[in-house]
Design an enzyme around this catalytic site. Sequence first.
Site, PDB file in Angstrom:
ATOM      1  N   LYS A   1      63.996  30.756   3.855  1.00 32.26           N
ATOM      2  CA  LYS A   1      64.264  30.331   5.267  1.00 32.26           C
ATOM      3  C   LYS A   1      65.225  29.193   5.345  1.00 32.26           C
ATOM      4  CE  LYS A   1      59.536  31.906   5.987  1.00 32.26           C
ATOM      5  NZ  LYS A   1      58.193  31.397   5.883  1.00 32.26           N
TER       6      LYS A   1
ATOM      7  N   GLN B   1      53.678  26.879   6.037  1.00 27.58           N
ATOM      8  CA  GLN B   1      53.673  28.105   5.177  1.00 27.58           C
ATOM      9  C   GLN B   1      52.017  28.434   5.016  1.00 27.58           C
ATOM     10  OE1 GLN B   1      56.321  30.181   4.555  1.00 27.58           O
ATOM     11  NE2 GLN B   1      55.308  31.497   2.995  1.00 27.58           N
TER      12      GLN B   1
ATOM     13  N   ASP C   1      56.052  29.787  14.590  1.00 28.99           N
ATOM     14  CA  ASP C   1      55.366  30.757  14.236  1.00 28.99           C
ATOM     15  C   ASP C   1      54.545  31.600  15.308  1.00 28.99           C
ATOM     16  OD1 ASP C   1      55.632  31.403  11.470  1.00 28.99           O
ATOM     17  OD2 ASP C   1      54.586  29.690  10.965  1.00 28.99           O
TER      18      ASP C   1
END
Length: 296
Positions: free
Chosen positions: A54, A98, A121
């Site tokens: 990422k 994460q 997200d």
Amino acid sequence: MTAKRIDGKAAGLALREQVAVAAAEFQARTGRAPGLATVLVGEDPASSVYVRSKGKATAEAGMESFAHHLPADTSEEALLDLVVLLNNDDRVDGILVQLPLPPHMDSSRVIAAIDPAKDVDGFHPVNAGRLATGLDALVPCTPLGCLHLLKNELGSLSGKDAVVIGRSNIVGKPMAMLLIGESATVTVAHSRTRDLPDVVRRADIVVAAVGRPEMIRGDWIKPGAVVIDVGINRVAAADEGKTRLVGDVAFGEAAEVASAITPVPGGVGPMTIAMLLRNTLVAAHRRAGLADPEGL
Ligand SMILES: Nc1nc(=O)c2c([nH]1)NC[C@@H]1CN(c3ccc(C(=O)N[C@@H](CCC(=O)O)C(=O)O)cc3)C=[N+]21
């Protein structure tokens, strides 16, 4: 019939190039690049790989990357403090914590602490609610990537029968919301669904997100259906001691019946990363009071 293999890697790269152009325009207009902060807690090797890729993709798109790595024994309070710091940092447009977090942490509490405007997200309850009610939201990256591939393949999804297998907050539920938004007729199936193969046989569109290797078999697929495989399962390879990635769909069987199908790897996964960059770009525009970038 042998299905078309949907190339998520190519579609993801194309999207990332568009995002890079728009990110450069954003920088020219505002004097700064969009910024993405990632937070990794602990040493899970798979998570480290994802976070690193990422970071690389973020730089390639001309965005700023702020990578935070905390030890596995970090307290939840310390993680929440970092989230507040990132919420208040004007260079940061997107925050990704994460998952999964170590077991001593309450991930709902951590997600709820993220500023919804920076929640790239799309996991914050405010964004889930905005998506469900048809308001401008930040939408979870994986379902957004699936929708992008489906629209590339089919154009309009209006009136199509779609079956989503899996009801998670990260994939199944937001996927269903997006498909409803496209006027598909949506069934959400899960581990308690009766006669799952028969339910799947009705579908023009199958989105598999159960996390069980090759569970969806070829004879469950309606001839000509489009199959999107969200599963990323690491299984033992034929070679002693080696592993390989497989999806939730028995690819070889399903490809005999479907009109188009995503492979694993090279399908949905690369789209997830591309959509993370897209969401960061969108969040940057909204935070700067600019109209959403066009065509993304
Ligand atoms: N807050 C949060 N947001 C996430 O989006 C998130 C997360 N936590 N935790 C972990 C999962 C997993 N995930 C993947 C993204 C891309 C690939 C990907 O690009 N996969 C490649 C192959 C990868 C390989 O070869 O190992 C592919 O499918 O072609 C995979 C997995 C994002 N996740």
